[in-house]
Scaffold this motif. Sequence first.
Motif, PDB file in Angstrom:
ATOM      1  N   ALA A 229      28.736  69.410  -2.860  1.00 41.15           N
ATOM      2  CA  ALA A 229      27.968  69.903  -4.005  1.00 41.15           C
ATOM      3  C   ALA A 229      28.890  70.338  -5.141  1.00 41.15           C
ATOM      4  O   ALA A 229      28.566  70.148  -6.329  1.00 41.15           O
ATOM      5  CB  ALA A 229      27.078  71.065  -3.571  1.00 41.15           C
ATOM      6  N   GLN A 230      30.051  70.896  -4.823  1.00 39.94           N
ATOM      7  CA  GLN A 230      30.977  71.332  -5.876  1.00 39.94           C
ATOM      8  C   GLN A 230      31.510  70.150  -6.688  1.00 39.94           C
ATOM      9  O   GLN A 230      31.765  70.270  -7.882  1.00 39.94           O
ATOM     10  CB  GLN A 230      32.141  72.108  -5.248  1.00 39.94           C
ATOM     11  CG  GLN A 230      31.741  73.463  -4.692  1.00 39.94           C
ATOM     12  CD  GLN A 230      32.892  74.189  -4.017  1.00 39.94           C
ATOM     13  OE1 GLN A 230      34.029  73.706  -4.009  1.00 39.94           O
ATOM     14  NE2 GLN A 230      32.618  75.360  -3.449  1.00 39.94           N
ATOM     15  N   SER A 231      31.652  68.992  -6.030  1.00 39.27           N
ATOM     16  CA  SER A 231      32.153  67.818  -6.755  1.00 39.27           C
ATOM     17  C   SER A 231      31.129  67.260  -7.729  1.00 39.27           C
ATOM     18  O   SER A 231      31.463  66.416  -8.569  1.00 39.27           O
ATOM     19  CB  SER A 231      32.553  66.724  -5.756  1.00 39.27           C
ATOM     20  OG  SER A 231      31.412  66.237  -5.055  1.00 39.27           O
ATOM     21  N   SER A 232      29.886  67.723  -7.615  1.00 37.88           N
ATOM     22  CA  SER A 232      28.838  67.278  -8.544  1.00 37.88           C
ATOM     23  C   SER A 232      28.532  68.320  -9.614  1.00 37.88           C
ATOM     24  O   SER A 232      27.699  68.085 -10.501  1.00 37.88           O
ATOM     25  CB  SER A 232      27.543  66.965  -7.760  1.00 37.88           C
ATOM     26  OG  SER A 232      27.750  65.888  -6.870  1.00 37.88           O
ATOM     27  N   ALA A 233      29.177  69.496  -9.537  1.00 34.53           N
ATOM     28  CA  ALA A 233      28.913  70.558 -10.519  1.00 34.53           C
ATOM     29  C   ALA A 233      29.581  70.219 -11.854  1.00 34.53           C
ATOM     30  O   ALA A 233      30.622  69.564 -11.906  1.00 34.53           O
ATOM     31  CB  ALA A 233      29.431  71.889  -9.982  1.00 34.53           C
ATOM     32  N   GLY A 234      29.010  70.687 -12.936  1.00 33.43           N
ATOM     33  CA  GLY A 234      29.634  70.510 -14.254  1.00 33.43           C
ATOM     34  C   GLY A 234      29.644  69.067 -14.727  1.00 33.43           C
ATOM     35  O   GLY A 234      28.814  68.242 -14.342  1.00 33.43           O
ATOM     36  N   THR A 235      30.658  68.763 -15.558  1.00 30.53           N
ATOM     37  CA  THR A 235      30.779  67.455 -16.194  1.00 30.53           C
ATOM     38  C   THR A 235      32.040  66.756 -15.715  1.00 30.53           C
ATOM     39  O   THR A 235      33.095  67.377 -15.600  1.00 30.53           O
ATOM     40  CB  THR A 235      30.851  67.616 -17.728  1.00 30.53           C
ATOM     41  OG1 THR A 235      29.700  68.364 -18.162  1.00 30.53           O
ATOM     42  CG2 THR A 235      30.865  66.267 -18.417  1.00 30.53           C
ATOM     43  N   SER A 236      31.938  65.466 -15.471  1.00 24.86           N
ATOM     44  CA  SER A 236      33.109  64.705 -15.024  1.00 24.86           C
ATOM     45  C   SER A 236      34.133  64.615 -16.144  1.00 24.86           C
ATOM     46  O   SER A 236      33.784  64.430 -17.319  1.00 24.86           O
ATOM     47  CB  SER A 236      32.689  63.296 -14.600  1.00 24.86           C
ATOM     48  OG  SER A 236      31.848  63.336 -13.474  1.00 24.86           O
ATOM     49  N   VAL A 237      35.425  64.755 -15.804  1.00 23.92           N
ATOM     50  CA  VAL A 237      36.517  64.635 -16.776  1.00 23.92           C
ATOM     51  C   VAL A 237      37.585  63.709 -16.210  1.00 23.92           C
ATOM     52  O   VAL A 237      37.716  63.555 -14.993  1.00 23.92           O
ATOM     53  CB  VAL A 237      37.138  66.015 -17.097  1.00 23.92           C
ATOM     54  CG1 VAL A 237      36.137  66.910 -17.800  1.00 23.92           C
ATOM     55  CG2 VAL A 237      37.645  66.683 -15.823  1.00 23.92           C
ATOM     56  N   SER A 238      38.352  63.102 -17.107  1.00 27.36           N
ATOM     57  CA  SER A 238      39.424  62.208 -16.694  1.00 27.36           C
ATOM     58  C   SER A 238      40.608  63.003 -16.147  1.00 27.36           C
ATOM     59  O   SER A 238      40.877  64.128 -16.599  1.00 27.36           O
ATOM     60  CB  SER A 238      39.865  61.345 -17.880  1.00 27.36           C
ATOM     61  OG  SER A 238      41.012  60.607 -17.546  1.00 27.36           O
ATOM     62  N   LEU A 239      41.312  62.413 -15.188  1.00 26.35           N
ATOM     63  CA  LEU A 239      42.486  63.074 -14.629  1.00 26.35           C
ATOM     64  C   LEU A 239      43.609  63.189 -15.660  1.00 26.35           C
ATOM     65  O   LEU A 239      44.530  63.994 -15.481  1.00 26.35           O
ATOM     66  CB  LEU A 239      42.989  62.295 -13.408  1.00 26.35           C
ATOM     67  CG  LEU A 239      42.039  62.270 -12.187  1.00 26.35           C
ATOM     68  CD1 LEU A 239      42.658  61.428 -11.068  1.00 26.35           C
ATOM     69  CD2 LEU A 239      41.744  63.681 -11.692  1.00 26.35           C
ATOM     70  N   SER A 240      43.501  62.414 -16.737  1.00 30.88           N
ATOM     71  CA  SER A 240      44.524  62.492 -17.791  1.00 30.88           C
ATOM     72  C   SER A 240      44.187  63.549 -18.835  1.00 30.88           C
ATOM     73  O   SER A 240      44.990  63.797 -19.751  1.00 30.88           O
ATOM     74  CB  SER A 240      44.664  61.123 -18.479  1.00 30.88           C
ATOM     75  OG  SER A 240      43.434  60.728 -19.079  1.00 30.88           O
ATOM     76  N   ALA A 241      43.026  64.188 -18.711  1.00 27.02           N
ATOM     77  CA  ALA A 241      42.602  65.207 -19.680  1.00 27.02           C
ATOM     78  C   ALA A 241      42.211  66.501 -18.989  1.00 27.02           C
ATOM     79  O   ALA A 241      41.281  67.188 -19.400  1.00 27.02           O
ATOM     80  CB  ALA A 241      41.442  64.667 -20.517  1.00 27.02           C
ATOM     81  N   LEU A 242      42.935  66.846 -17.951  1.00 29.34           N
ATOM     82  CA  LEU A 242      42.584  68.036 -17.178  1.00 29.34           C
ATOM     83  C   LEU A 242      42.935  69.317 -17.924  1.00 29.34           C
ATOM     84  O   LEU A 242      43.887  69.360 -18.720  1.00 29.34           O
ATOM     85  CB  LEU A 242      43.327  68.017 -15.834  1.00 29.34           C
ATOM     86  CG  LEU A 242      42.929  66.923 -14.844  1.00 29.34           C
ATOM     87  CD1 LEU A 242      43.850  66.934 -13.634  1.00 29.34           C
ATOM     88  CD2 LEU A 242      41.474  67.107 -14.416  1.00 29.34           C
ATOM     89  N   GLN A 243      42.176  70.363 -17.662  1.00 30.63           N
ATOM     90  CA  GLN A 243      42.442  71.695 -18.185  1.00 30.63           C
ATOM     91  C   GLN A 243      42.463  72.685 -17.019  1.00 30.63           C
ATOM     92  O   GLN A 243      41.802  72.454 -15.996  1.00 30.63           O
ATOM     93  CB  GLN A 243      41.366  72.118 -19.197  1.00 30.63           C
ATOM     94  CG  GLN A 243      41.358  71.300 -20.475  1.00 30.63           C
ATOM     95  CD  GLN A 243      40.287  71.774 -21.437  1.00 30.63           C
ATOM     96  OE1 GLN A 243      39.601  72.772 -21.191  1.00 30.63           O
ATOM     97  NE2 GLN A 243      40.161  71.074 -22.559  1.00 30.63           N
ATOM     98  N   PRO A 244      43.239  73.799 -17.162  1.00 31.17           N
ATOM     99  CA  PRO A 244      43.263  74.801 -16.085  1.00 31.17           C
ATOM    100  C   PRO A 244      41.843  75.269 -15.738  1.00 31.17           C
ATOM    101  O   PRO A 244      41.030  75.534 -16.616  1.00 31.17           O
ATOM    102  CB  PRO A 244      44.108  75.928 -16.672  1.00 31.17           C
ATOM    103  CG  PRO A 244      44.991  75.245 -17.672  1.00 31.17           C
ATOM    104  CD  PRO A 244      44.149  74.170 -18.281  1.00 31.17           C
ATOM    105  N   GLY A 245      41.589  75.351 -14.453  1.00 34.22           N
ATOM    106  CA  GLY A 245      40.266  75.789 -13.995  1.00 34.22           C
ATOM    107  C   GLY A 245      39.356  74.637 -13.597  1.00 34.22           C
ATOM    108  O   GLY A 245      38.298  74.875 -12.993  1.00 34.22           O
TER     109      GLY A 245
END
Length: 295
Positions: A229-245
């Motif tokens: 369920a945690q992998s479906s929370a929020g919005t998907s982002v690219s691994l090249s545009a990661l932010q802390p958290g």
Amino acid sequence: MSLTAHIPSHRKPRRSASKLAVRAGVAGGVLSTLAMAGTASATPSTEPVHETTLEMPVLDMDLAAEVSSSVTKAAENTRAAAVDGELNALEETARTGAAAEAKQLKADAQQKADAEAKAKAKAEADRKAEAERASRSTERTSLQSNSGSSSSSSSSTPKGNSSAGSSQGKGTVTAPATGSAAAIVNFARAQVGKAYVMGGTGPSSFDCSGLVQAAYRQAGISLPRMSQAQSSAGTSVSLSALQPGDILYWGSKGSAYHVAVYVGGGKFVGAQNPSTGIVERSLSYDKPTGAVRVL
């Protein structure tokens, strides 16, 4: 002498009168005797008839008691034999029923044990697979991590600033996290070194999703308990545009088998497995499948 004197006659010789008379007398006597016997049998005799009475033996009292006792004992033996036969039949029926019930119980127990063994084997296989994916070659990972840290420090820090490069190599973020992200990252890093326990939610031990859930709780955000369920929370982002958290996941989105917290600088903190516990690793150590952003 006659001419026919020597020719035998064909006539039967006549019986003599004396023989005939004797025979007639014998026959008459027999008939008279039979007539007198018939008359005597038809006329009741005047002489008294003496009857002979047979005296029956009288049973002795002891013998009668013994006979009665024998009869009673025989009857009791017959009744006991019948009871024994009925009891034997009942025991055989009970024994057959108990054997069938025991066989069924054994089959049910074996089926349950097989199912539990399969489930346990599957869980163990999943755990080993996760451990293998999370625990790559230490030597290779160390080399890749050092290489990534060096390239990151050279691109983000002016030459000659060796202290900044050293700090980056230890896992600090290039752009320090602030606000909610900082609370999540700081909490995750503070758990490094603690034990990995399946189902753990803190404070002394965690599993992967328990750690992510506890970290986000520091920012006042409630996440689902399971990694899927945690992998479906929020919005998907690219691994090249990661932010802390950001939440990193391994496996398919919605059915992930492992999650961790991205802490910046190409690193993540995660509860990996029982052998490593909670560690901070480079993304190259075990590249995640994807990421989601909840903040």
